[in-house]
Design a protein around this motif. Structure first.
Motif, PDB file in Angstrom:
ATOM      1  N   PRO A 155      -2.126   1.320   0.986  1.00  0.00           N
ATOM      2  CA  PRO A 155      -2.226   0.431   2.141  1.00  0.00           C
ATOM      3  C   PRO A 155      -3.136  -0.766   1.887  1.00  0.00           C
ATOM      4  O   PRO A 155      -4.085  -0.677   1.122  1.00  0.00           O
ATOM      5  N   GLN A 156      -2.841  -1.841   2.516  1.00  0.00           N
ATOM      6  CA  GLN A 156      -3.597  -3.077   2.370  1.00  0.00           C
ATOM      7  C   GLN A 156      -4.837  -3.108   3.256  1.00  0.00           C
ATOM      8  O   GLN A 156      -5.695  -3.947   3.072  1.00  0.00           O
ATOM      9  N   ALA A 157      -4.915  -2.216   4.237  1.00  0.00           N
ATOM     10  CA  ALA A 157      -6.020  -2.257   5.192  1.00  0.00           C
ATOM     11  C   ALA A 157      -6.588  -0.860   5.426  1.00  0.00           C
ATOM     12  O   ALA A 157      -5.932   0.146   5.167  1.00  0.00           O
ATOM     13  N   LEU A 158      -7.797  -0.825   5.937  1.00  0.00           N
ATOM     14  CA  LEU A 158      -8.436   0.438   6.275  1.00  0.00           C
ATOM     15  C   LEU A 158      -7.869   0.948   7.592  1.00  0.00           C
ATOM     16  O   LEU A 158      -7.335   0.198   8.391  1.00  0.00           O
ATOM     17  N   GLY A 159      -7.969   2.251   7.811  1.00  0.00           N
ATOM     18  CA  GLY A 159      -7.487   2.817   9.062  1.00  0.00           C
ATOM     19  C   GLY A 159      -6.807   4.147   8.861  1.00  0.00           C
ATOM     20  O   GLY A 159      -6.939   4.778   7.820  1.00  0.00           O
ATOM     21  N   SER A 160      -6.055   4.559   9.854  1.00  0.00           N
ATOM     22  CA  SER A 160      -5.354   5.843   9.822  1.00  0.00           C
ATOM     23  C   SER A 160      -3.913   5.647   9.386  1.00  0.00           C
ATOM     24  O   SER A 160      -3.261   4.690   9.775  1.00  0.00           O
ATOM     25  N   TYR A 161      -3.437   6.613   8.596  1.00  0.00           N
ATOM     26  CA  TYR A 161      -2.082   6.542   8.051  1.00  0.00           C
ATOM     27  C   TYR A 161      -1.472   7.940   8.003  1.00  0.00           C
ATOM     28  O   TYR A 161      -2.181   8.942   8.070  1.00  0.00           O
ATOM     29  N   HIS A 162      -0.157   7.964   7.844  1.00  0.00           N
ATOM     30  CA  HIS A 162       0.568   9.207   7.606  1.00  0.00           C
ATOM     31  C   HIS A 162       0.992   9.207   6.143  1.00  0.00           C
ATOM     32  O   HIS A 162       1.637   8.259   5.683  1.00  0.00           O
TER      33      HIS A 162
ATOM     34  N   LEU B  28      -8.487   6.040   5.908  1.00  0.00           N
ATOM     35  CA  LEU B  28      -9.009   5.317   4.752  1.00  0.00           C
ATOM     36  C   LEU B  28     -10.178   4.458   5.201  1.00  0.00           C
ATOM     37  O   LEU B  28     -10.050   3.677   6.155  1.00  0.00           O
ATOM     38  N   THR B  29     -11.309   4.638   4.551  1.00  0.00           N
ATOM     39  CA  THR B  29     -12.476   3.796   4.817  1.00  0.00           C
ATOM     40  C   THR B  29     -12.784   3.031   3.540  1.00  0.00           C
ATOM     41  O   THR B  29     -12.091   3.189   2.530  1.00  0.00           O
ATOM     42  N   ASP B  30     -13.828   2.233   3.556  1.00  0.00           N
ATOM     43  CA  ASP B  30     -14.164   1.494   2.340  1.00  0.00           C
ATOM     44  C   ASP B  30     -14.734   2.394   1.255  1.00  0.00           C
ATOM     45  O   ASP B  30     -14.827   1.988   0.099  1.00  0.00           O
ATOM     46  N   THR B  31     -15.098   3.631   1.593  1.00  0.00           N
ATOM     47  CA  THR B  31     -15.673   4.533   0.595  1.00  0.00           C
ATOM     48  C   THR B  31     -14.878   5.802   0.345  1.00  0.00           C
ATOM     49  O   THR B  31     -15.118   6.491  -0.640  1.00  0.00           O
ATOM     50  N   CYS B  32     -13.928   6.136   1.237  1.00  0.00           N
ATOM     51  CA  CYS B  32     -13.276   7.431   1.060  1.00  0.00           C
ATOM     52  C   CYS B  32     -11.900   7.527   1.713  1.00  0.00           C
ATOM     53  O   CYS B  32     -11.524   6.705   2.532  1.00  0.00           O
ATOM     54  N   LEU B  33     -11.211   8.586   1.312  1.00  0.00           N
ATOM     55  CA  LEU B  33     -10.026   9.056   2.002  1.00  0.00           C
ATOM     56  C   LEU B  33     -10.463  10.332   2.704  1.00  0.00           C
ATOM     57  O   LEU B  33     -10.992  11.246   2.069  1.00  0.00           O
TER      58      LEU B  33
ATOM     59  N   LYS C 197      -8.428   3.896 -10.338  1.00  0.00           N
ATOM     60  CA  LYS C 197      -7.998   3.615 -11.708  1.00  0.00           C
ATOM     61  C   LYS C 197      -7.203   2.311 -11.811  1.00  0.00           C
ATOM     62  O   LYS C 197      -7.382   1.531 -12.742  1.00  0.00           O
ATOM     63  N   LEU C 198      -6.330   2.069 -10.844  1.00  0.00           N
ATOM     64  CA  LEU C 198      -5.468   0.890 -10.878  1.00  0.00           C
ATOM     65  C   LEU C 198      -6.115  -0.345 -10.243  1.00  0.00           C
ATOM     66  O   LEU C 198      -5.494  -1.405 -10.181  1.00  0.00           O
ATOM     67  N   GLY C 199      -7.339  -0.183  -9.754  1.00  0.00           N
ATOM     68  CA  GLY C 199      -8.036  -1.316  -9.149  1.00  0.00           C
ATOM     69  C   GLY C 199      -7.487  -1.720  -7.797  1.00  0.00           C
ATOM     70  O   GLY C 199      -7.666  -2.858  -7.367  1.00  0.00           O
ATOM     71  N   LEU C 200      -6.825  -0.798  -7.107  1.00  0.00           N
ATOM     72  CA  LEU C 200      -6.248  -1.084  -5.803  1.00  0.00           C
ATOM     73  C   LEU C 200      -7.241  -0.862  -4.669  1.00  0.00           C
ATOM     74  O   LEU C 200      -6.926  -1.103  -3.510  1.00  0.00           O
ATOM     75  N   ALA C 201      -8.409  -0.378  -5.013  1.00  0.00           N
ATOM     76  CA  ALA C 201      -9.429  -0.077  -4.012  1.00  0.00           C
ATOM     77  C   ALA C 201     -10.760  -0.663  -4.482  1.00  0.00           C
ATOM     78  O   ALA C 201     -10.965  -0.875  -5.669  1.00  0.00           O
ATOM     79  N   PRO C 202     -11.667  -0.912  -3.546  1.00  0.00           N
ATOM     80  CA  PRO C 202     -12.980  -1.410  -3.944  1.00  0.00           C
ATOM     81  C   PRO C 202     -13.731  -0.344  -4.749  1.00  0.00           C
ATOM     82  O   PRO C 202     -13.429   0.848  -4.634  1.00  0.00           O
TER      83      PRO C 202
END
Length: 79
Positions: free
Chosen positions: A1-8, A25-30, A63-68
């Motif tokens: 996902p491109q943004a933080l928040g709740s997902y299925h 999803l937060t800036d530090t964790c799932l 690993k893929l650099g998709l997250a901070p």
């Protein structure tokens, strides 16, 4: 996902949905919030399988650099 928040997080077998995990999803964790699944797939241990898939998501995102860089934790029910 491109943004933080709740997902299925939807999991399928041969195109058929067999379990859905609700995650935050937060800036530090799932954070794993909730899981529901089709009972006919109970023999697959869906709770264990979902946890492994969520951990793999965190590892791949980093690993893929998709997250901070701060995104590196997995919580089974942070709240």
């Amino acid at each position: 996902p491109q943004a933080l928040g709740s997902y299925h997080m939807v999991h399928k077998i041969d195109g058929q949905v067999f379990m859905v995990g609700v995650i935050d999803l937060t800036d530090t964790c799932l954070s794993s919030v909730y899981l529901f699944y089709d009972p006919k797939f109970e023999f697959l241990s869906p709770g264990t399988l979902a946890a492994l898939r969520e951990i793999e998501y965190v590892r791949q995102a980093v690993k893929l650099g998709l997250a901070p860089p701060s995104f590196k934790f997995y919580y089974m029910g942070l709240y």
